[in-house]
Enzyme design. Structure first.
Site, PDB file in Angstrom:
ATOM      1  CE1 TYR A 167      37.058  46.184 -36.378  1.00  0.00           C
ATOM      2  CE2 TYR A 167      36.163  44.164 -37.440  1.00  0.00           C
ATOM      3  CZ  TYR A 167      36.370  44.893 -36.550  1.00  0.00           C
ATOM      4  OH  TYR A 167      35.166  44.827 -35.750  1.00  0.00           O
ATOM      5  CE  LYS A 227      37.320  44.086 -33.136  1.00  0.00           C
ATOM      6  NZ  LYS A 227      37.205  44.413 -31.965  1.00  0.00           N
ATOM      7  CB  THR A 275      25.393  49.655 -33.285  1.00  0.00           C
ATOM      8  OG1 THR A 275      26.496  49.564 -34.014  1.00  0.00           O
ATOM      9  CG2 THR A 275      25.744  48.224 -32.210  1.00  0.00           C
TER      10      THR A 275
END
Length: 253
Positions: free
Chosen positions: A159, A163, A194
């Site tokens: 990740y 990113k 979320t």
């Protein structure tokens, strides 16, 4: 209606939920015709329904952002009959979850998946957004990156790599296309509220994630989309090639 947005067009990847949906609703409320893409037709249709219920114009196309042909078609849908693409918001992505592993134990399969969706997907969307914007001589793009675009996180190799790459793509494109007056920026978003955040996550991990943000909470999607709209608008006309933290102080620690 916002005069800055009236009669404009936008493509938003990952527009079925979270930051992508909040941005789509905000742009459409200002008079922009918004095309949202993603992998799940149901959530995309819900976004468009919310746009139209509020009196805006929206459409969707189911798209896997790691598929170059599908991304190219999505950009053409967004251009539509207008012949122009004013804005690109590249929000599609997947997280690494909470299965953290030291670098040497990190799954190659997981790493490849992060790069394919989060980084390759952003690259492909930018590639075809920029082709159109260069031809017309204007446009603005915002990539949704992460606090992990600016700092390392132990156990999160895939990740973090993806990113950091999303932020780097914005810098390169900003330099390549400044002569055509196309601005490209990224947002280093903190953790955002979320459904995905709470799903399958223990209360202890959630509490630790919140505690990592000095403001003592995580963001609402609208707090990120407000920053997106600023970076798309003429109010940021001298801003390009930056990765703006909108993270409750996460990277300031």
């Amino acid at each position: 209606m916002n005069p800055e947005l009236a009669d404009t067009t936008a493509l938003i990847t990952g527009g079925g939920s979270g930051i992508g949906r909040a941005t789509a609703l905000a742009l459409a409320a200002g008079g922009c015709t918004v095309t949202v893409t993603g992998r799940t037709e149901r959530t995309l249709a819900e976004t468009v329904e919310q746009i139209e219920t509020a009196g805006g114009k929206g459409r969707y196309t189911v798209t896997d952002v790691s598929d170059e042909g599908a991304v190219q078609r999505a950009v053409q849908v967004a251009i539509g009959d207008s012949g122009r693409l004013d804005f690109g918001v590249n929000s599609a992505g997947i997280s690494g979850g909470d299965n953290l592993k030291p670098f040497a134990e990190y799954s190659t399969e997981t790493f490849d998946r992060m790069i394919s969706v989060d980084l390759r997907g952003t690259f492909l969307a930018m590639k075809y957004e920029l082709r159109q914007m260069a031809a017309q001589g204007f446009g603005a793009i915002v990539n949704i990156a992460s606090g992990t675009s600016l700092v390392g996180v132990p156990g999160f190799a895939g990740y973090v790599a993806a990113k950091h790459g999303v932020s780097g793509l914005a810098k390169v494109a900003a330099l390549d296309y400044s002569p055509q007056q196309i601005r490209v920026n990224a947002i280093a978003a903190g953790l955002v509220e979320t459904p995905l955040i709470a799903e399958g996550r223990s209360p202890e991990i959630t509490a630790a994630r919140i505690a990592a943000h000095p403001l003592g909470r995580i963001a609402r999607p609208e707090e990120i989309s407000d920053a997106v709209l600023y970076l798309l608008s003429p109010r940021s006309s001298f801003v390009t090639g930056v990765t703006m933290p909108v993270d409750g102080g996460y990277v300031a620690r």
